[in-house]
Design an enzyme around this catalytic site. Structure first.
Site, PDB file in Angstrom:
ATOM      1  N   HIS A  18       1.094  -1.565   0.468  1.00 13.42           N
ATOM      2  CA  HIS A  18       0.520  -0.236   0.080  1.00 13.42           C
ATOM      3  C   HIS A  18       0.916   1.368   0.220  1.00 13.42           C
ATOM      4  CE1 HIS A  18      -3.581   2.558   1.053  1.00 13.42           C
ATOM      5  NE2 HIS A  18      -2.921   2.656   1.457  1.00 13.42           N
ATOM      6  N   GLU A  19       2.132   1.456   1.118  1.00 13.36           N
ATOM      7  CA  GLU A  19       2.851   2.171   1.535  1.00 13.36           C
ATOM      8  C   GLU A  19       3.488   2.866  -0.082  1.00 13.36           C
ATOM      9  OE1 GLU A  19       1.793   4.873   3.056  1.00 13.36           O
ATOM     10  OE2 GLU A  19       0.438   3.609   4.611  1.00 13.36           O
ATOM     11  N   HIS A  22       1.367   4.832  -3.097  1.00 11.00           N
ATOM     12  CA  HIS A  22       1.727   6.015  -2.250  1.00 11.00           C
ATOM     13  C   HIS A  22       3.559   6.456  -2.784  1.00 11.00           C
ATOM     14  CE1 HIS A  22      -1.733   6.589  -0.826  1.00 11.00           C
ATOM     15  NE2 HIS A  22      -1.779   5.468   0.289  1.00 11.00           N
TER      16      HIS A  22
END
Length: 418
Positions: A18-19, A22
């Protein structure tokens, strides 16, 4: 111990993916990424590489990518402040020493008159005891040094807010999107290794000492009728057998070009206070890496639709907060799944990944969806909401999410131990 390791690996993978979404979009769009963190709280590991500090933190409750400009910048120079400056061969400032200047004998100490570390990148001041003004150009990668800890300055063109609405939205959406990608990848490997379930009622493995094995059913048989009722899919077959425990059944089997009649009686099993019938066969599967691609996308869509439906039921009041599970509940299910084998564990990980992606896209403060909502509002009104107001909304939202997490965790503990 196996469950603890599996839980840490699973949770770490979900957060990392997920990170990373980003992180990589922030990098590609020219944003300054200050920190890539797994977990919250005190650091237990850190590594600085190029512009970014990579950390693993104590509390495994999530993670974050800290991009310059998302929070108010703490770097500030005030008139009258005494600072030390280190410059490179082009006379550009590389280090701005705020205190402990005695540890930097090569630094030029000046009294600040004015400075701009965001747009024009300059510092003006005078040497101590002199009136003449000197002006220094500041490097885009200069460090602000406080207590001998370096923090890179963030020129406006490297900040989150300087980018177009499209780039900011992509950076926020990339985290949840990577969770969907992870889900599809996991289902792809599951399908390739385990096989793709066949839609028609084709028999896979036949378990020993069961009604099916005693009746002579073998792998590859296709069930076309039961009690002269047409069976067109595995779901039809499974439903019919489950609804008739301890009842004699007559099955019409297609074996190659031959039609065979077999009689058997499903054994009765207790499942969630309900008695169901089973004959002891596994579903037939097809092994094809090529077909695993559409299968993985279909499974990702299926789980996404299921989770969205459940979220809608929660919002409409058909589910209550008591039905939610937090880290304790997830750990308990993980313990059960680990005992079922690696394929079950990978399926559970895929389901949690798509769940994380969807939850983060909800238009709630402090979540990616909430921040995307603010960009949408900015597009409608033609100007952004002030950073202070948006920050306050996200702070309150984060506090409420933490409160919800506490309530959910307490409910998990009551279910498990009381």
């Amino acid at each position: 111990m196996n469950t603890v390791i599996a839980f840490i690996l699973m949770f770490g993978l979900l957060v990392f993916v997920h990170e990373f979404g980003h992180f990589i979009v922030a990098k590609k769009t020219g944003m300054l990424v200050r920190e890539f963190a797994i977990g919250f709280g005190p650091k237990i590991f850190s590594l600085k590489k190029n512009e970014t500090l990579y950390t693993i933190r104590l509390l495994p409750m999530g993670g974050y990518v800290r991009v310059a400009g998302e929070d108010p910048e703490i770097i500030e120079l005030k008139p009258g402040q005494h600072i030390g400056l280190l410059v490179d061969q082009d006379e550009k400032v590389t280090d701005i020493i705020i205190n402990h200047k005695e540890n930097y004998p090569l630094a030029e100490v000046i009294e600040v008159r004015q400075a701009d570390l965001t747009h024009d990148l300059f510092i003006e001041g005078s040497f101590i005891g002199e009136e003449e003004t000197v002006r220094y150009a500041v490097s885009e990668t200069a460090d602000y040094v406080m207590n001998e800890t370096k923090t890179q300055i963030a020129p406006y063109n490297r900040q989150f807010g300087s980018k177009s609405k499209t780039k900011r939205a992509l950076q926020l959406f990339a985290g949840p999107f990577m969770n969907f990608v992870l889900t599809a990848v996991l289902f792809f490997f599951l399908a390739g290794l385990q096989g793709i379930p066949i839609e028609e009622a084709e028999v896979g493995e036949v378990l020993p000492d069961t009604p099916a094995s005693e009746a002579g059913l073998v792998e590859g048989d296709v069930i076309t009728e039961i009690d002269k009722q047409s069976i067109s899919s595995w779901i039809d077959f499974q439903t019919y057998v489950a609804s008739r425990p301890n009842e004699a059944l007559s099955l019409t089997i297609k074996r190659g070009d031959e039609a065979i009649l077999l009689d058997m009686t499903p054994e009765a099993y207790q499942v969630d206070d309900q008695t169901v019938g089973r004959i002891g066969v596994m579903r037939g599967v097809e092994r094809s890496w090529l077909k695993a691609i559409p299968y993985s996308l279909n499974e990702t869509f299926y789980w996404s639709k299921l989770i969205v439906t459940n979220v809608a039921m929660l919002i409409s009041g058909q589910f209550t907060v008591d039905a939610l599970s937090g880290p304790v509940g997830i750990y308990d299910v993980t313990d059960q799944v680990v005992q079922s084998g690696v394929y079950s564990f990978l399926t559970w990980t895929a389901a949690l990944s798509v769940n994380l992606g969807i939850i983060n896209l909800l238009p709630l403060p402090a979540l990616d969806g909430g921040r995307l909502l603010f960009i949408g509002i900015e597009a409608v009104r033609g100007k952004p909401i002030s950073q202070e107001k948006e920050g306050l909304v996200h702070f309150v939202g984060f506090a409420l999410l933490m409160l919800l997490m506490i309530i959910v965790t307490w409910n998990d503990l009551q279910r498990l131990f009381f």
